[in-house]
Every structure is written in structure tokens, then in C-alpha cells.
Write an enzyme that holds these catalytic residues in place. Structure first.
Site, PDB file in Angstrom:
ATOM      1  N   ARG A 100       0.848  -1.198   0.000  1.00 60.17           N
ATOM      2  CA  ARG A 100       0.000   0.000   0.000  1.00 60.17           C
ATOM      3  C   ARG A 100       0.879   1.241   0.000  1.00 60.17           C
ATOM      4  O   ARG A 100       1.765   1.372   0.833  1.00 60.17           O
ATOM      5  CB  ARG A 100      -0.924   0.019   1.220  1.00 60.17           C
TER       6      ARG A 100
ATOM      7  N   GLU B  29     -10.995 -10.556  14.426  1.00 68.19           N
ATOM      8  CA  GLU B  29      -9.987  -9.648  14.950  1.00 68.19           C
ATOM      9  C   GLU B  29     -10.651  -8.339  15.347  1.00 68.19           C
ATOM     10  O   GLU B  29     -11.711  -7.988  14.829  1.00 68.19           O
ATOM     11  CB  GLU B  29      -8.881  -9.411  13.915  1.00 68.19           C
TER      12      GLU B  29
ATOM     13  N   SER C 214      -7.992  -1.448   1.160  1.00 69.55           N
ATOM     14  CA  SER C 214      -8.950  -1.783   2.213  1.00 69.55           C
ATOM     15  C   SER C 214      -9.674  -0.556   2.761  1.00 69.55           C
ATOM     16  O   SER C 214     -10.428   0.098   2.057  1.00 69.55           O
ATOM     17  CB  SER C 214      -8.238  -2.567   3.318  1.00 69.55           C
TER      18      SER C 214
END
Length: 582
Positions: free
Chosen positions: A25, A387, A124
Site C-alpha cells: 500500500r 480480529e 482496504s
């Protein structure tokens, strides 16, 4: 059948092309540099065994963020040049990350082909646009992220790359129209198939959940629902699933048109960034207009994360996965034969541990990164996992799955309410409070300090590691900050020994464990595109029924004070407050 040729383009390495837990990223301005994306893609092809490239079928799609369309064309031309046999592209270049995983695992092409991997174009939950973030990651034939052995090899290749292969005269593919286009290159045929982005994923969801039961709930006049895609790729699935299949009102969907800049927002489903949903659910600073819905949910840019809300009520991701696990066998047909096991990431609260113990289930604590869950799932050891960073999922695919989590919650609500649709509905808050009464409550919060100077962040972490050599000193500092805190009995850097492949992952976060089950955890995150993000996790377990109804920030205040003093957060970072509190 159009012909194309292959060119070898000379190049030199770029620094810093090391994939993190979720790929590479960077800012768009970095990716658009000549040869930058090409170097990383070629390094990825070179890291794979020949059978995963030559003659293979690859999926190339993503969350639709800025630069995705150009990247799809570049990767397609490079795939053709490297001997890939076919490329599958979701219509308009859109596929959620969970849908990519489902397509790799489930889809069969018209010629009987199966995908062996995928390039997913996403950053994301990071913002999109010309001045924002872009990302790319490779997923394997099991539908999960490339393991560290592959990502390390990709990185090594980026440091030595001298050339890449591309088919410059291969025409750009029209990604807006479903269909197959055939080409021929030096090694034979090459096909590009653009397919419906949602149908394979919807088919999988219908095989997991009782859609009729959920439909009865969503069409009940007593039940109201709101889903916010934050202008991410979840919008490509929301109407098809929630409205067309399950009967929800179309006006229950907000921000469900995918946009390359996510509407100028931050596509991160939390109480800070999902402002419109939070306000509508009665959790904003001012009173909402109109009736507050019974259930609300949001997704991130690539639809692998989720936030679940009840009427004026926030469900922590740590509680969410524990509640899904506790109710899965009764409420979700896919799990009717029982759960194989459950797992959570280390920073996630221990709410799931308590459920696992109560239900006598196998339990695993893994580092942050979905690939660790994937190993357990491939070995048949884990059914449900999650998570704290708003990721929840199961072994139906090898990625976290935001829409799956929403359907799981709707299934639990439908199951709990099935005999009362005409009278009082069981609410999200009812389910959570009943869970706390049964298993105890894990008060939990996360402080994010974003874009901190990388050097300062490393100094802070080194300070915390050094302190662990003297727990008496640690306890003295903590008692000086707050007398209402238990004693630290253990401090370490989390290390994971994978029970499936024996690999060891070290330096996965600094932990301080307290006598009463409380925990302080400090991590440097690898998902940002620049600077460092320090994440501080604070957890306190409460079994006393008279103390489980407190406001979370009040219950955790002494531990927060202790954590800030212990870490010297302001001294190292210059920050008097976190960027985001979850």
C-alpha cells in the site's frame, strides 16, 4: 482472434516494495511512477511456481478505488506476456476481497477452468483518490493472502529486478461489459472474461444462511435495518442481497454507490468515520431525525470489514465474533454439525476464549493478519475467527467477510426472534447483554495514533520492551498512575508458532498481562501508507454481574491512564490524544 507480441522492458528496483500483512500500500502518486506497479507485478510472477503462472487462470479486480482501471489493464497485459492462459475480471473491475476468495474457491469457467490465484487491487479501509492510497496484494489458490514465504520472495525479487514482460499491443479490455474476448500470443491463446461481480458470492451466501428466515425478519413491520457501504465495493452487493434477495427497503441502504474516492470519505467502518450511520443509529452527538433502526451495519472499502450496531448500541468487534461463535450452531445452517474450532488475533479481547472454554472448542491465538487463520482453516482446525479491527469470518472462504458477518448477526436475530415476530423483537442490545451475563464482559478499547514519526514510534516500542526486564519497575509506574489497577504478572513480545506448518512469527506486539486478566498491548501497524501507526489495546475482564453494565470508557479509565504513563506516549510522539478511539 487478435494477435499480440511480448516486450521485455528494462527496469531498476524501487525501494520499499515490501508487502505488509495485506499487500503493498502506497500513495497513488507512488504507484503511478513509470515501472512501479510493473516491477511489483513481475516480482510477484517470479515468486510463484511456473504452474501458477504459465497456463494458469488469474482473477484481477478490486474495490474500485482511483487508479484501479489503469492497473487492471497493466496487469492483464503483463499476465498475457508471462504466459497466463486466462484472466477473470469482475464487471467494472469490482470484486470485494471476500468475493475474490469465493471466486477462486468456487467458480468454474465456461471451459471448466479454475483460478489459481488473484491480484486484488485494494487498500482496504484507507482513503482513495488521486492524492490518497492504492494497494495490491496476491491471493493464493486457497483464496487466502499469500503466506510470508511468498511475500518475502516477492520483496526479494523487487530488490533485484532488471526487466519485466508486457504485451504492449494487447488492446485495453472493456471491463464494463460481461463477456469473453479471445487473443493469441507467442505461446498460444489468451482469454479475458468479464463476469458478474456478485452472482458467485450470493450463491455461496445462500448455501450458508437460511435466507428465508432472515427475509421474514427483514420484512417484518417491527424490524428496521440500515446498511452503509461507505461508497465502497460492498455497494455492488448490498442491493442484490439485502433488497432483492432478503426484502429490505431500498431506502435502508446508504452510500451504496461505489466511488473511486469513496465519496471523499474514509471507508473505515468505525464510530469515527461511519458518521452518517452512527447518527442514524442514535449514537451521534445530536438526536437523530426519525425512528432509529433496530439494526445497522457498515463495510470498508473492499467489504472485508464490518461494524455492527443496534439501536443506540455499539457492538465491539471482539464481542461480535464471540457472540457469533456462541450462537453459530443453532442459528446458521452451515455450522449445524458443530464448530471445528475458533481463533482470534492476539490484540482481540479474550471474549472468544471464554466461549471456547465454555463450549469445549479448540482455540487459537494468532498474530494480526488473516493468513494465519487460513492455515488453521486449511487444516480443518478453525470454523469461526475474528480480529478487533472489525474483521470477522469463517472457513467458507480464506478472507474476512463483512457481509457474511452482517448475515450472521441477522441470522442470530432471526433465530432468537422467530416465535415473536408479531410481538417484541429480540434486540442487538438484548443479545449482547445476555452474552455478558453468561460469559462475563471484556471491557475493551483501542487507541490509534496515526502518521506518527517512524523513528519516534520505534523508540517508544524499544522503551516498552526494555521495561519488561523489570516488572517491579513496571508495577511501580502503574501504581503511580492509578491505584485501581491490578498487578502486571507477565510481559513479553508475542511470538506465534504455527501448529500447521511450524513457522515462527516473532515481534508480533508487546504485551503486559495483569493478575486479574486485564491486558495492555502495543503494536506498530503495517497497513498505513506513510508514517507509523501505534495501536494501544486496553482490556479488562469483569465477571461480577453487578459490574458488567458500566460505560466502557469509565471502566477502563484507570488502565488507560496506566498505559499512557507506562509508554510515555506523549513524550515520545508529541500527541496528547489519539487520532481514533474505538
Amino acid at each position: 482472434m487478435a494477435l499480440f507480441t511480448v516486450s521485455r522492458i528494462q527496469t531498476t528496483p524501487f525501494d520499499g516494495q515490501k508487502p505488509g500483512t495485506s499487500g503493498l500500500r502506497k500513495k497513488v502518486k507512488v504507484f503511478v511512477q513509470p515501472h512501479y506497479l510493473e516491477n511489483f507485478v513481475q516480482a510477484s510472477f517470479n515468486a510463484l511456481t511456473e504452474g501458477k503462472v504459465r497456463g494458469a487462470t488469474l482473477v484481477v479486480s478490486g474495490d474500485g478505488r482511483y487508479y484501479s482501471e489503469q492497473a487492471i489493464q497493466i496487469i492483464t497485459k503483463m499476465a498475457a506476456a508471462n504466459g497466463v492462459r486466462r484472466i477473470w475480471i469482475g464487471q467494472n473491475g469490482l470484486l470485494s476481497t471476500p468475493a475474490v476468495s469465493a471466486v477462486i474457491r468456487e467458480r468454474v469457467g465456461v471451459d471448466g477452468s479454475k483460478a489459481t490465484g488473484s491480484f486484488i487491487l485494494t487498500a482496504s479501509h484507507n482513503p482513495g483518490g488521486p492524492n490518497e492510497d492504492f494497494g495490491i496484494k496476491y491471493n493464493m489458490e486457497n483464496g487466502g493472502p499469500a503466506p510470508e514465504g511468498i511475500t518475502n520472495k516477492i520483496y526479494e525479487n523487487t530488490t533485484t529486478i532488471k526487466e519485466y514482460l508486457i504485451a504492449p499491443d494487447l488492446p485495453n479490455v472493456d471491463i464494463t461489459t460481461v463477456g469473453v474476448t479471445n487473443f493469441t500470443g507467442p505461446e498460444g491463446p489468451f482469454d479475458i472474461e468479464v463476469f458478474d461481480s456478485a452472482s458467485d458470492y450470493i450463491k455461496l451466501m445462500k448455501s450458508i444462511f437460511d435466507f428465508e428466515s432472515i427475509r421474514k425478519l427483514l420484512t417484518s413491520p417491527k424490524f428496521s435495518f440500515c446498511y452503509d457501504a461507505l461508497h465502497g465495493v460492498a455497494g455492488a452487493y448490498a442491493k442484490r442481497i439485502f433488497v432483492d434477495e432478503l426484502g429490505a427497503q431500498e431506502n435502508s441502504l446508504i452510500n451504496c454507490v461505489p466511488k473511486e474516492d469513496f465519496g471523499g470519505g474514509h471507508p473505515d467502518p468505525n464510530l469515527t468515520y461511519a458518521k452518517e450511520l452512527v447518527a442514524r443509529m442514535g449514537l451521534g452527538k445530536s438526536e437523530p431525525e426519525g425512528e432509529v433502526p433496530e439494526f445497522g451495519a457498515a463495510a470498508d472499502g473492499d467489504a472485508d470489514r464490518n461494524m455492527v450496531l443496534g439501536k443506540r448500541f455499539f457492538v465491539t468487534p471482539s464481542d461480535s465474533v464471540a457472540i457469533i461463535a456462541a450462537n453459530a450452531v443453532e442459528a446458521i445452517p452451515y455450522f449445524s454439525a458443530g464448530l471445528k474450532g475458533v481463533a482470534r488475533s492476539m490484540p482481540t479481547s479474550a471474549a472468544l476464549d471464554v466461549v471456547a472454554k465454555h463450549l469445549n472448542l479448540k482455540f487459537f491465538e494468532v498474530p494480526t493478519g488473516w493468513k494465519f487463520f487460513g492455515n488453521l482453516m486449511d487444516a480443518g482446525l478453525c470454523s469461526v475467527c475474528g480480529e478487533e479491527s472489525f474483521g470477522t469470518g469463517s472457513d467458507h472462504i480464506r478472507e474476512k467477510d463483512g457481509i457474511w458477518a452482517v448475515l450472521a448477526w441477522l441470522s442470530i436475530l432471526a433465530y432468537k426472534t422467530k416465535d415473536n415476530l408479531e410481538s417484541k423483537l429480540v434486540s442487538v442490545e438484548d443479545i449482547v447483554r445476555q452474552h455478558w451475563a453468561t460469559y462475563g464482559r471484556h471491557y475493551y478499547t483501542r487507541y490509534d495514533y496515526e502518521n506518527v514519526d517512524a523513528g519516534a514510534a520505534k523508540e517508544l516500542m524499544a522503551h516498552l520492551v526494555k521495561l519488561q526486564s523489570s516488572l517491579p519497575e513496571v508495577n511501580e509506574i502503574i501504581k503511580g498512575a492509578s491505584s485501581d489497577v491490578s498487578k502486571v504478572v507477565h510481559g513479553d513480545e508475542f511470538e506465534y508458532n504455527d501448529p500447521v506448518d511450524g513457522s515462527i512469527s516473532s515481534h508480533q506486539g508487546i504485551r503486559y498481562l495483569f493478575e486479574d486478566g486485564s491486558r495492555l498491548i502495543f503494536r506498530l501497524s503495517g497497513t498505513g501508507s506513510e508514517g507509523a501507526t501505534i495501536r494501544l489495546y486496553i482490556e479488562q475482564y469483569e465477571k461480577d454481574p453487578s459490574k458488567i453494565g458500566r460505560l466502557s470508557h469509565e471502566a477502563l479509565a484507570p488502565l488507560v491512564e496506566a498505559a499512557l504513563k507506562l509508554s510515555k506516549m506523549e513524550e515520545f510522539t508529541g500527541r496528547s490524544a489519539p487520532t481514533v478511539i474505538t
